[in-house]
Design a protein around this motif. Structure first.
Motif: not given
Lengths: 325, 101
Positions: B20-21, B29-30, B94, B23-27, B34
């Motif tokens: 889930y993370a 590093l995140r 990104e 898919m939804i994060h653009a950054h 994930a």
């Protein structure tokens, strides 16, 4: 007895909930720095979970690599990102990236993403619950052949004898990742500074200790939890600490000697593989009489290579370039 | 339900949170965080299912997970280096497709 098992359920339940909560916070808390620190805490709690699952070898690897080295890598990359932002006119940039993060938040669609994921989680959970509650897997086969493997720790026997092929490829993957990073041609960070006296002193105390722990883990791996990967990552951590304290490899060692150390693990593996095949056996099928010695030699070179590769991964650029500054 | 099954379910939960993370994060590093959490979830399922026994657990999945942890750290290091390179070229950590929509 009843009370004990209740206590165990309580501990396992707390570890499970703690893991999910830390993962959630690490993934969705708005500050990046906090997220990384939470991820390190997550790695440490994972270590406890491995101990509860009776996998001390994995716990050792997790605490040194999963929590320690990955955390150091993430933090140093985060610092480099920030340093980059600061160079390019501070406030505006940070605001921009924050806006960009806001812009990509579209809660409606994100809710939609969650639906198939929940279905997937339910399906996977159902699959796990359908499995037989008791299964011994391959442990009986491993236990039968343990005497012929040359070591008495079953995990080391699997890693360096029964499935030595996996370990050969794994060290090759480590080397490939390092070659990938070096080929990106990232400029070395120019933070050449005199180290903090406290950090300097701490490093002087800790490095010999880490060397000793690493040698112990390497030796003990033959009959107890430990082994080349754990030893290599502790040694690599010593390298990371030295890099952080401002030590650099002398120029005379940063060229060929460093490269020889980096490839020693994988090349020893390949030499042994070729020798076993020339001897008429299969690839990496060690003769039981010499298995113990072969494994020991493989483990020593693998430890040195893994340590050098991990420290070089942390440095992030070719050391002979950074020496010129 | 045994403790092994409990940990396997936690592993599945971690994996799904990670997806889930991712898919939804653009950054980037995140996204790397994930991926690491997804990996931890997979390792947890593997080891939990190896622990479905009263005696010593199956050593083969443990060896696989140790291999996996080392491969994960090298992949993370390479991904972070790529992220820094992308940041140095575009000024943003990104991927480009995030701004097209």
């Amino acid at each position: 007895m009843e009370a004990l098992s209740l206590l165990q359920w309580l501990i396992d339940g707390l570890i499970g909930i703690g893991l999910l909560w830390l993962a959630w916070r690490a993934l969705f808390c708005p500050e990046l720095f906090k997220a990384i620190v939470l991820f390190i805490a997550f790695g440490l709690l994972m270590t406890l979970a491995w101990v509860r699952l009776k996998a001390p070898d994995v716990a050792l690897a997790e605490v040194a690599i999963g929590a320690g080295l990955t955390g150091a890598l993430l933090l140093s990359s985060w610092a480099k990102l920030r340093g980059f932002d600061a160079n390019k006119g501070m406030g505006a940039r940070e605001k921009n990236s924050e806006q960009a993060e806001q812009k990509t938040k579209r809660p409606f669609f994100h809710g939609l993403y969650a639906i198939p994921l929940l279905l997937m989680a339910v399906g996977l959970g159902y699959g796990v619950l359908q499995l037989t509650p008791y299964a011994t897997g391959l442990s009986a086969v491993v236990a039968e052949n343990l005497d012929a493997s040359g070591v008495s720790n079953p995990v080391t026997a699997v890693l360096l004898n029964f499935r030595a092929y996996d370990t050969l490829l794994e060290i090759a993957v480590l080397l490939l990742a390092l070659i990938g990073i070096w080929s990106l041609g990232i400029r070395p960070s120019v933070r050449e500074a005199t180290p903090d006296p406290v950090l300097d002193l701490l490093t002087r105390f800790l490095t010999p200790l880490l060397l000793l722990v690493s040698a112990y883990l390497l030796w003990v791996g033959a009959h107890a939890p430990g082994g080349a990967f754990q030893a290599g990552s502790v040694l690599g951590a010593a390298g990371v600490l030295l890099i952080l304290a401002g030590w650099r490899l002398p120029l005379s060692l940063a060229g060929l000697p460093l490269r020889i150390t980096l490839v020693a693990g994988v090349s020893t593996f390949i030499v042994v593989a070729v020798l076993t095949m020339l001897g008429g056996a299969q690839l990496l099928a060690f003769p039981p009489s010499q298995a113990s010695l072969i494994i020991f030699v493989l483990e020593i070179t693998a430890t040195l290579s893994i340590a050098a590769i991990l420290a070089a991964l942390f440095l992030g650029s070719r050391p002979d370039h950074s020496e010129k500054i | 339900m045994s403790i092994a099954i409990l940990y396997a379910l936690v592993g599945i939960g971690l994996f799904c949170l990670g997806v889930y993370a991712l898919m939804i994060h653009a950054h980037l590093l995140r996204k790397i965080l994930a991926l690491n959490i997804m990996g931890s979830g997979v390792f947890m399922v593997l080891l939990a299912l190896a622990g479905r026994t009263e005696i010593t657990p199956d050593p083969v999945p443990a060896a696989m997970v140790i291999t996996g942890i080392v491969v994960a750290v090298s992949a993370t290091a390479l991904a972070l280096a790529l992220m820094l390179k992308i940041n140095a070229i575009t000024g943003r950590a990104e991927l480009n497709d995030a701004e097209e929509k």
